[in-house]
Design an enzyme around this catalytic site. Structure first.
Site, PDB file in Angstrom:
ATOM      1  N   ASP A 178       5.377   8.838   5.675  1.00 24.54           N
ATOM      2  CA  ASP A 178       4.695   9.660   4.894  1.00 24.54           C
ATOM      3  C   ASP A 178       5.822  10.276   3.609  1.00 24.54           C
ATOM      4  O   ASP A 178       6.678  10.674   4.087  1.00 24.54           O
ATOM      5  CB  ASP A 178       3.804  10.650   5.386  1.00 24.54           C
ATOM      6  CG  ASP A 178       2.816  11.247   4.398  1.00 24.54           C
ATOM      7  OD1 ASP A 178       2.410  10.674   3.362  1.00 24.54           O
ATOM      8  OD2 ASP A 178       2.108  12.189   4.947  1.00 24.54           O
ATOM      9  N   ASN A 192      -6.287   3.326   3.238  1.00 26.53           N
ATOM     10  CA  ASN A 192      -5.416   3.167   2.127  1.00 26.53           C
ATOM     11  C   ASN A 192      -6.088   2.118   1.152  1.00 26.53           C
ATOM     12  O   ASN A 192      -5.636   1.887   0.069  1.00 26.53           O
ATOM     13  CB  ASN A 192      -4.060   2.640   2.527  1.00 26.53           C
ATOM     14  CG  ASN A 192      -3.145   3.495   3.257  1.00 26.53           C
ATOM     15  OD1 ASN A 192      -2.354   3.412   3.864  1.00 26.53           O
ATOM     16  ND2 ASN A 192      -3.284   5.008   2.865  1.00 26.53           N
TER      17      ASN A 192
HETATM   18  C1  FPP Z   1       3.154   6.783   2.587  1.00 30.20           C
HETATM   19  O1  FPP Z   1       3.525   7.724   1.539  1.00 30.20           O
HETATM   20  C2  FPP Z   1       3.286   5.447   2.771  1.00 30.20           C
HETATM   21  C3  FPP Z   1       2.589   4.430   2.801  1.00 30.20           C
HETATM   22  C4  FPP Z   1       1.153   4.589   2.930  1.00 30.20           C
HETATM   23  C5  FPP Z   1       3.122   3.063   2.751  1.00 30.20           C
HETATM   24  C6  FPP Z   1       4.324   2.588   3.648  1.00 30.20           C
HETATM   25  C7  FPP Z   1       4.732   1.536   3.317  1.00 30.20           C
HETATM   26  C8  FPP Z   1       6.164   1.177   3.258  1.00 30.20           C
HETATM   27  C9  FPP Z   1       7.314   2.124   3.290  1.00 30.20           C
HETATM   28  C10 FPP Z   1       6.679  -0.276   2.756  1.00 30.20           C
HETATM   29  C11 FPP Z   1       6.489  -0.858   4.092  1.00 30.20           C
HETATM   30  C12 FPP Z   1       7.134  -1.850   4.165  1.00 30.20           C
HETATM   31  C13 FPP Z   1       7.631  -2.668   5.144  1.00 30.20           C
HETATM   32  C14 FPP Z   1       7.965  -4.193   5.085  1.00 30.20           C
HETATM   33  C15 FPP Z   1       6.781  -2.280   6.673  1.00 30.20           C
HETATM   34  P1  FPP Z   1       2.373   7.911   0.653  1.00 30.20           P
HETATM   35  O2  FPP Z   1       2.057   7.114  -0.394  1.00 30.20           O
HETATM   36  O3  FPP Z   1       1.239   8.545   1.489  1.00 30.20           O
HETATM   37  O4  FPP Z   1       3.276   9.461   0.027  1.00 30.20           O
HETATM   38  P2  FPP Z   1       2.645  10.709  -0.475  1.00 30.20           P
HETATM   39  O5  FPP Z   1       2.043  11.361   0.800  1.00 30.20           O
HETATM   40  O6  FPP Z   1       3.801  11.692  -0.989  1.00 30.20           O
HETATM   41  O7  FPP Z   1       1.778  10.419  -1.592  1.00 30.20           O
END
Ligand code: FPP
Length: 247
Positions: A21, A69
């Site tokens: 996150d 998501n």
């Molecule tokens: C959460 O941060 C992250 C995600 C929902 C996506 C995670 C995906 C990756 C790191 C790429 C994965 C790639 C592979 C190959 C596994 P957020 O967007 O919720 O952050 P925020 O809470 O600060 O808005």
């Protein structure tokens, strides 16, 4: 002594689950869009995987895309799917060479066809490896998984191949996406949030939780080692009482 050297090698988790996150907030801090954060999040996945390999962890489960998501802006969803396809395609050779098995949990049939193809290829290619299982939770939510398990078990009872009295914890576990995997001993969530967000609800019944303020793109191998040290400092009782002190 480094953080790694402080870890007791005889008491490492077999399965670590991570709620990645903070990509969005990290990107915002850099004045960039959210996809910029997700791109850097891939480097943090590599760091976590290297640390898991170092500790001989058997399963590393990463919450990469939840059922919820899909509600994000279309550009971000498309960008994440594209990132996934590109990353798997680019990394599969190296992952295969380092003995990693790439597998998924979640309703992957709901992902774009290009994603499904890349994931199927990656699994076929790596399924006989014997190193860390990198388990990507994609289009996953624990409540969806439980609903599916209830449907499967109801079908078995209705068709007469299972009696209601045979339903127990093991049977339910064997109808979850994680069948055959040990439950995670350790669940990590980054970015200072203290929520479980519909992740592995059944499987974390006795997991230790480690929360860190580090935003996911900043996550390094040492952050995983810190989480394992924190885990090793806990007194895991599984609902029982502590061992009495020796006299
Ligand atoms: C959460 O941060 C992250 C995600 C929902 C996506 C995670 C995906 C990756 C790191 C790429 C994965 C790639 C592979 C190959 C596994 P957020 O967007 O919720 O952050 P925020 O809470 O600060 O808005």
């Amino acid at each position: 002594m480094t953080i790694l050297e402080r870890i007791d090698r005889n008491n490492t988790p077999r399965h670590i689950a991570i709620i990645m996150d903070g990509n969005g907030r990290w990107a915002q801090q850099q004045g960039e869009d959210r996809l910029f954060g997700h791109n850097f999040g891939v480097e943090a996945v590599r760091e976590a995987l290297r640390a898991a390999q170092e500790l001989n962890v058997e399963y590393l489960t990463m919450y990469a895309f939840s059922t919820e998501n899909w509600g994000r802006p279309k550009d971000e969803v498309d960008g994440l799917m594209d990132l996934l396809v590109r990353t798997i395609g680019k990394e599969v050779d190296e992952l295969d060479e380092s003995n990693v098995v790439i597998r998924t949990i979640g309703e992957t049939s709901g992902l774009p066809a290009s994603c499904q193809e890349e994931l199927d290829l990656a699994y076929e290619r790596t399924r006989n490896n014997t190193g860390v299982n990198l388990v990507l939770a994609l289009n996953y939510s624990a409540q969806w998984e439980m609903v599916e398990a209830v449907k499967q078990i109801s079908d078995l009872v209705n068709s007469g191949s299972l009696d209601k009295s045979e339903i127990d914890r093991e049977l339910i576990s064997s109808h979850l996406e994680t069948k055959g995997m040990p439950d995670p001993e350790l669940l990590i969530r980054t970015s200072g949030e203290h929520r479980v967000s519909n992740f592995l609800l059944w499987q974390i019944a006795y997991s230790e939780f480690h929360f860190t303020d580090v935003l996911w793109p900043d996550f390094k191998q040492d952050d995983l080692y810190k989480a394992v040290l924190d885990y090793q400092s806990r007194d895991r009782r599984f609902g029982l009482v502590s061992e009495p002190l020796e006299k």
